[in-house]
Design a protein around this motif. Structure first.
Motif, short mmCIF file in Angstrom:
data_model
loop_
_atom_site.label_atom_id
_atom_site.label_comp_id
_atom_site.label_asym_id
_atom_site.label_seq_id
_atom_site.Cartn_x
_atom_site.Cartn_y
_atom_site.Cartn_z
N ASP A 181 -18.77 -5.47 -8.59
CA ASP A 181 -19.20 -6.17 -7.39
C ASP A 181 -18.54 -5.59 -6.14
OD1 ASP A 181 -19.81 -7.97 -5.38
OD2 ASP A 181 -18.48 -9.54 -6.14
N GLY A 236 -20.47 -2.15 -5.50
CA GLY A 236 -21.59 -2.85 -4.88
C GLY A 236 -21.58 -2.74 -3.37
N GLY A 266 -25.09 -3.96 -6.88
CA GLY A 266 -24.32 -2.85 -7.42
C GLY A 266 -24.93 -2.42 -8.73
#
Length: 272
Positions: A92, A96, A216
């Motif tokens: 994340d 991401g 992501g």
């Protein structure tokens, strides 16, 4: 003044929650919001400045402090397996692209690429990169931030859960319940059973608000593939307390489920 960072409370003061990042906090915040207003906050609950009390909002501070000091409301928090939590942080926060369309914390990713040889892939190439190699390098970086606070302070998304949870206790708060993300409905139901809400909450009908989803790369391998012997050693070095106090299985990264019951008195004794 006592300090209760990361603490949220419903406007009705029905319940108090100590946020632990990467542990269903978006869903929990939305349930709290819904229980007061009969509707979900439109957007990411982390952005809400009204409709819920947060320690970060100046007007909320005295209300939260008074409530927690007197233990006026049911107080709880939620934890997650340290292996899956650090993996989730990597996919994340590092790989991401965030809500604002940029990488998390601006120059963090370039720093990691340069200093630790981490690759994060890019959307153009369908995020093709060696996830295992990159993750293990990220783990070294996370360890460096936690152990030596360099090249930067540890980030809330990968600092130990016991650290987040202890600030509440050290400043005079007391938890009524601590439950596992892995048994979310059971734990959240116990909280709801312990409080009065303005609007009834049916957990079976509540969507999962995973704000980190979809920006992501997807995890390409089973959890255990990311952790070799050395990675497990590093994870244990950093999250030893989390495994012990919240009863997770350090020996087997493939087992995300807890292996014992959380003893709330032990948590207060060891983290206070």
């Amino acid at each position: 003044m006592a300090n209760f960072p990361g603490t949220w409370m419903t406007e009705s003061e029905s319940v108090v929650y100590r946020v632990v990042p990467k542990c269903a906090c978006s869903t929990i915040g939305q349930i709290m919001y819904y229980s007061d207003h009969g509707a979900f906050f439109d957007g990411d609950i982390h952005d809400a400045k009204t409709g819920i009390h947060k320690w970060a909002l100046d007007d909320s501070k005295p209300l939260i402090e008074r409530n927690v000091a007197a233990h006026q409301s049911y107080a709880f928090t939620c934890v997650r397996n340290p292996y899956t939590r650090i993996l989730s942080s990597f996919f994340d926060k590092i790989c991401g692209v965030q809500r604002n369309g940029k990488y998390y914390r601006g120059n963090l990713v370039p720093l990691l690429i340069q200093k630790y040889g981490i690759e994060v892939g890019d959307p153009e190439s369908g995020f093709e990169f060696d996830q295992i190699k990159s993750f293990r390098r990220f783990l070294l970086f996370a360890r460096d931030t936690i152990r030596w606070r360099r090249p930067m302070e540890p980030d809330i998304h990968w600092s130990a859960m016991s650290g987040h949870i202890s600030t509440f206790i050290v400043n005079g708060g007391r938890y009524d319940s601590i439950f596992w993300t892995e048994k979310f409905n059971d734990g959240m139901q116990q909280v709801l059973d312990g409080i009065e809400t303005k609007h009834p909450v049916d957990l079976a009908q509540i969507p999962r608000f995973n704000e980190s989803e979809g920006h992501g790369p997807k995890r390409a391998h089973p959890v255990e593939d990311y952790f070799d012997d050395l990675s497990m050693h590093i994870v244990y070095e950093v999250y030893k307390k989390d495994f012990r106090i919240f009863k997770y299985d350090f020996e087997n990264p493939a087992n995300k489920m807890p292996i014992g019951e959380i003893d709330i008195d032990e948590v207060h004794a060891k983290l206070g």
